[in-house]
Motif scaffolding. Sequence first.
Motif: not given
Length: 338
Positions: A48, A52, A71, A74, A78, A134, A155-156, A159, A183
């Motif tokens: 990831n 990013l 955006t 990410i 999900y 993020f 951020t990752v 996740m 985030h």
Amino acid sequence: MNKIILAASLLALSMSMTSCKTTNSISNNQTVSSTYWQEISADSMAVNLKVLASEEFEGRRTGEPGQKKATEYITNFYKKRSIAYPKQADGYLQPVPSAFMRNSMMRLKDSENIMAFIEGSEKPEEVLVISAHFDHMGILLDKIYYGADDNGSGTVAVMELARVFKDLESKGIKPKRSILFLHVTGEEFGLFGSEYYVQNPIIPLENIVANINIDMIGRTSDKYKKDGDYIYVVGADRLSKELHQMSEQSNANSVNIDLDYTYNDVNHPEQIYYRSDHYSFAKHNIPAMFYFNGTHADYHQPTDTYDKIEFELMKKRTQLAFATAWTILNAEHKPRLD
């Protein structure tokens, strides 16, 4: 992490603490008895982060095309894993209008926070927020500021935490309390995303038991001179000694790395406590803590790139975040204010 905000006043909320490895215990038997933290994968985070922090995402400046691509990436992460958004929301995104960010020295465009949610089994109305910003600095003077550590790493990590919690849920294993994976945008220019959230909460603030904020966990700081693995912990004891105890015991029962409290000193000149998104929650008397690896030569430079990330160290720090979250989520009671 935000470099702009330096608070004018100090909050006399905690004593200065030195670093140590954890040996103390928590009351109410609030311990980490599981080994689920071992499910955290460095390879998963690397996949990831490589996306990013790539050239395509142009440094993820708030409101710009690169941030919009982040955006989408990410959110799709999900969706693909069937990790839902909060039932109180209309979707994964909370719009953050440019008008809210006018106090920035930079002119910022409309942006958004991203939300995902896993419901608890016994106390679903009580929610732990796990956050990371993020956004980064974008393109300045024709150079991309990639933001791999700041804050692609956080951020990752969020996740990855969500991935593991969802995998456990699919096996019938759920924490007692719920989790909001948040985030936030606009951190680099003024903590705007987290501030917008607390002013316009999707989950009512009175339902939030604590905040774990992750901002820069992929590198080793130039200022850290000791041997071994470490992480700076900021804020855990400012409002709730119980949150600090949960953090310490979770570390002792999992990765047992050095928890360094240098930046938790209320008199520290850099005043880190006020400069990342946990502070937006702490201002509302929500116990909040912040994982941070410290700055380095590539901090807020175009050279903060994917190839310099220390993934095994980042894995341990993310495992610690999981272990701490698990403790909070399954404790007899939420972290109580002092």
